[in-house]
Design a protein around this motif. Structure first.
Motif, PDB file in Angstrom:
ATOM      1  N   VAL A 341       0.593  -1.387  -0.263  1.00 43.69           N
ATOM      2  CA  VAL A 341      -0.302  -0.409  -0.046  1.00 43.69           C
ATOM      3  C   VAL A 341       1.077   1.339  -0.126  1.00 43.69           C
ATOM      4  N   THR A 342       0.591   1.935  -0.774  1.00 43.93           N
ATOM      5  CA  THR A 342       1.635   3.056  -1.159  1.00 43.93           C
ATOM      6  C   THR A 342       0.308   4.619  -1.082  1.00 43.93           C
ATOM      7  N   VAL A 343       1.644   5.180   0.241  1.00 42.02           N
ATOM      8  CA  VAL A 343       0.500   7.022  -0.027  1.00 42.02           C
ATOM      9  C   VAL A 343       1.569   7.211  -0.614  1.00 42.02           C
ATOM     10  N   ARG A 344       0.930   8.674  -1.206  1.00 43.27           N
ATOM     11  CA  ARG A 344       2.210   9.684  -2.274  1.00 43.27           C
ATOM     12  C   ARG A 344       0.965  10.751  -1.220  1.00 43.27           C
ATOM     13  N   ASP A 345       2.455  11.645  -1.219  1.00 43.87           N
ATOM     14  CA  ASP A 345       1.487  13.292  -1.693  1.00 43.87           C
ATOM     15  C   ASP A 345       2.224  14.236  -2.729  1.00 43.87           C
ATOM     16  N   ASP A 346       1.786  15.339  -2.636  1.00 40.65           N
ATOM     17  CA  ASP A 346       2.457  16.122  -3.456  1.00 40.65           C
ATOM     18  C   ASP A 346       2.923  17.843  -2.245  1.00 40.65           C
ATOM     19  N   GLY A 347       2.900  17.503  -1.604  1.00 40.30           N
ATOM     20  CA  GLY A 347       3.119  18.150  -0.408  1.00 40.30           C
ATOM     21  C   GLY A 347       4.486  19.418   0.068  1.00 40.30           C
ATOM     22  N   VAL A 348       4.852  19.647   0.623  1.00 38.42           N
ATOM     23  CA  VAL A 348       6.266  20.312   1.084  1.00 38.42           C
ATOM     24  C   VAL A 348       7.545  19.561   1.215  1.00 38.42           C
ATOM     25  N   GLY A 349       6.968  17.939   1.528  1.00 39.39           N
ATOM     26  CA  GLY A 349       8.236  17.203   1.408  1.00 39.39           C
ATOM     27  C   GLY A 349       9.035  17.566   3.158  1.00 39.39           C
ATOM     28  N   THR A 391       5.938  13.666  -0.224  1.00 44.79           N
ATOM     29  CA  THR A 391       6.599  12.609   0.378  1.00 44.79           C
ATOM     30  C   THR A 391       5.723  10.304  -0.113  1.00 44.79           C
ATOM     31  N   GLU A 392       6.028  10.272   0.071  1.00 49.18           N
ATOM     32  CA  GLU A 392       5.914   8.689  -0.325  1.00 49.18           C
ATOM     33  C   GLU A 392       6.308   7.862   1.003  1.00 49.18           C
ATOM     34  N   VAL A 393       4.954   7.136   1.109  1.00 46.84           N
ATOM     35  CA  VAL A 393       5.326   5.982   2.217  1.00 46.84           C
ATOM     36  C   VAL A 393       4.227   4.786   1.793  1.00 46.84           C
ATOM     37  N   GLU A 394       5.782   3.780   1.687  1.00 45.68           N
ATOM     38  CA  GLU A 394       5.404   2.185   1.025  1.00 45.68           C
ATOM     39  C   GLU A 394       5.185   1.066   2.037  1.00 45.68           C
ATOM     40  N   LEU A 395       3.971   0.920   2.338  1.00 44.65           N
ATOM     41  CA  LEU A 395       4.072   0.009   3.727  1.00 44.65           C
ATOM     42  C   LEU A 395       3.764  -2.045   2.936  1.00 44.65           C
ATOM     43  N   HIS A 396       4.360  -2.202   3.192  1.00 46.60           N
ATOM     44  CA  HIS A 396       4.579  -3.927   2.327  1.00 46.60           C
ATOM     45  C   HIS A 396       4.277  -4.682   3.870  1.00 46.60           C
ATOM     46  N   VAL A 397       3.474  -5.929   3.241  1.00 45.22           N
ATOM     47  CA  VAL A 397       2.402  -6.442   4.781  1.00 45.22           C
ATOM     48  C   VAL A 397       2.774  -7.792   4.158  1.00 45.22           C
ATOM     49  N   PRO A 398       3.434  -8.928   4.504  1.00 46.77           N
ATOM     50  CA  PRO A 398       3.610  -9.925   4.169  1.00 46.77           C
ATOM     51  C   PRO A 398       1.820 -10.698   4.762  1.00 46.77           C
ATOM     52  N   ARG A 399       1.662 -11.513   3.709  1.00 45.01           N
ATOM     53  CA  ARG A 399       0.411 -12.742   3.731  1.00 45.01           C
ATOM     54  C   ARG A 399       0.767 -13.271   4.870  1.00 45.01           C
TER      55      ARG A 399
END
Length: 399
Positions: A341-349, A391-399
């Motif tokens: 799950v990736t959450v990106r924004d176009d903010g100030v960083g 900023t980009e936040v990537e959540l890696h969740v294993p099954r």
């Protein structure tokens, strides 16, 4: 650890008894008193049963009884060695063979180095009495008793100390995890409620709504501190005003939140809860777009609950820190053995080191509400950000 040591001794006791029967039993008919020899083998067998059953059962629960059993074990093993003499004739082997060393090993497990050394000394004296002479054979047997008792006693005590130290470390780690979990709940509930009041009060938030929200969050926090295994703290904004108490409610042993079924082994679709995060931009809240695969993304329901909460916390960070004109995008990818799950924004960083500084200052949204949740699921969080580039936040969740 203690149980494993006693089970190992039980295996040794029976293996050495079989060895004694195979080595000496075939020539027992040539002895002066074969009936006595058979009696000794019978006693050894019965006592092996007694020690195999009782010693592990009382260890750690009835120390005095265990000490009595170990003392009787050493005494019986010593008697077995001495009683080999009247069986006769001497065949070059002590009748109980290596079985008598089980008394030394049992004393080492119960009394440590000192217990093993004392039992080894008694068996050594019995060996000299039975042989009637001090030679290389009797000295070798005595050294075997003394060394085995000393070494096993030292190693067993070292193992038990190491096990206790490991238990302390695990308890401390569990305490840290519980404190982190509490911090997440507080951050996601009480602190967000206070931020909501601070943001909405200047816009005319009714006093009754403020009082109701504060009272509910106070009650929720008290319940959390009183029963930390069943937290009930959440708060949020709906498009038309205040939405309080959208927390977890129990029903028939299964909890539900925002339509997500939670229970052991229950699967749930991640797509639905994340799609509900999509919204247009309103004052004080960024627009959120959600992109998902065309098929359901199934995880354990507990995983879905934690991932959704982590994404909510990440989107809240966008609202608070990315700037008033920022927008957020949530992208869900099903990678087979894991979900991204990736959450990106176009903010100030963010500048380098900003997350660490925020955690040091007590702002734990990303460190606790996001990283902590995903780490407990066995996953990882990757944050990529540059000043002015979002900023980009990537959540890696294993099954």
């Amino acid at each position: 650890m203690r149980g494993a040591l006693w089970r190992s001794l039980t295996v040794y006791r029976w293996a050495s008894l079989a060895y004694a029967v195979a080595l000496v039993g075939q020539t027992l008919g040539q002895a002066d008193r074969p009936a006595l020899g058979l009696t000794l083998f019978g006693v050894m067998t019965v006592w092996s049963v007694v020690m195999s059953v009782l010693a592990p059962a009382v260890d750690g629960h009835r120390p005095r009884l265990l000490a009595g059993l170990v003392a009787a074990d050493v005494a019986l093993c010593t008697a077995m060695v001495v009683l080999t003499l009247p069986v006769g004739p001497r065949s070059g082997h002590v009748l109980p063979g290596l079985w008598s060393a089980s008394g030394v090993l049992g004393a080492a497990l119960r009394g440590g180095t000192a217990g093993g050394l004392l039992a080894g000394l008694l068996l050594s004296i019995a060996t000299f009495v039975e042989r009637g002479v001090v030679n290389d054979s009797s000295i070798g047997t005595a050294v075997l008793f003394l060394l085995s008792g000393t070494i096993v006693g030292h190693l067993s005590r070292t193992a038990l100390v190491a096990e206790a130290a490991l238990a302390d470390v695990l308890a401390a780690r569990a305490g840290d995890a519980e404190r982190e979990r509490l911090a997440r709940r507080v951050h996601d509930g009480v602190l967000q409620a206070l931020a909501l009041i601070s943001r909405e009060a200047p816009r005319g938030l009714p006093a009754a709504a403020v009082a109701a929200l504060a009272a509910e969050q106070e009650a929720a926090l008290r319940e959390l501190l009183r029963t930390p295994t069943a937290p009930r703290i959440t708060a949020g904004m709906a498009s038309g005003g205040v939405r309080a108490g959208t927390g977890v409610r129990a029903r028939d042993g299964v909890r539900a939140r925002d339509g997500v079924r939670v229970g052991d082994g229950v699967s749930a679709d991640l797509v639905g809860p994340l799609l509900r995060l999509a919204r247009p931009a309103v004052p004080g809240r960024p627009a959120v777009a959600v992109g998902t695969p065309g098929a359901p993304v199934l995880l354990r329901a507990e995983q879905v609950r934690e991932v959704v909460a982590a994404v909510e916390a990440t989107v809240d960070n966008v609202a608070h820190h990315a700037g008033p004109e920022a927008s957020a995008w949530v992208l869900v990818e099903d990678d087979g053995d894991r979900v991204i799950v990736t959450v990106r924004d176009d903010g100030v960083g963010m500048v380098a080191g900003r997350m660490e500084q925020a955690a040091a200052e007590g702002r734990l949204g990303l460190a606790v509400s996001v990283r902590g949740r995903i780490r407990e699921l066995g996953g990882t969080v990757t944050v990529t950000s540059r000043p002015g580039a979002g900023t980009e936040v990537e959540l890696h969740v294993p099954r």
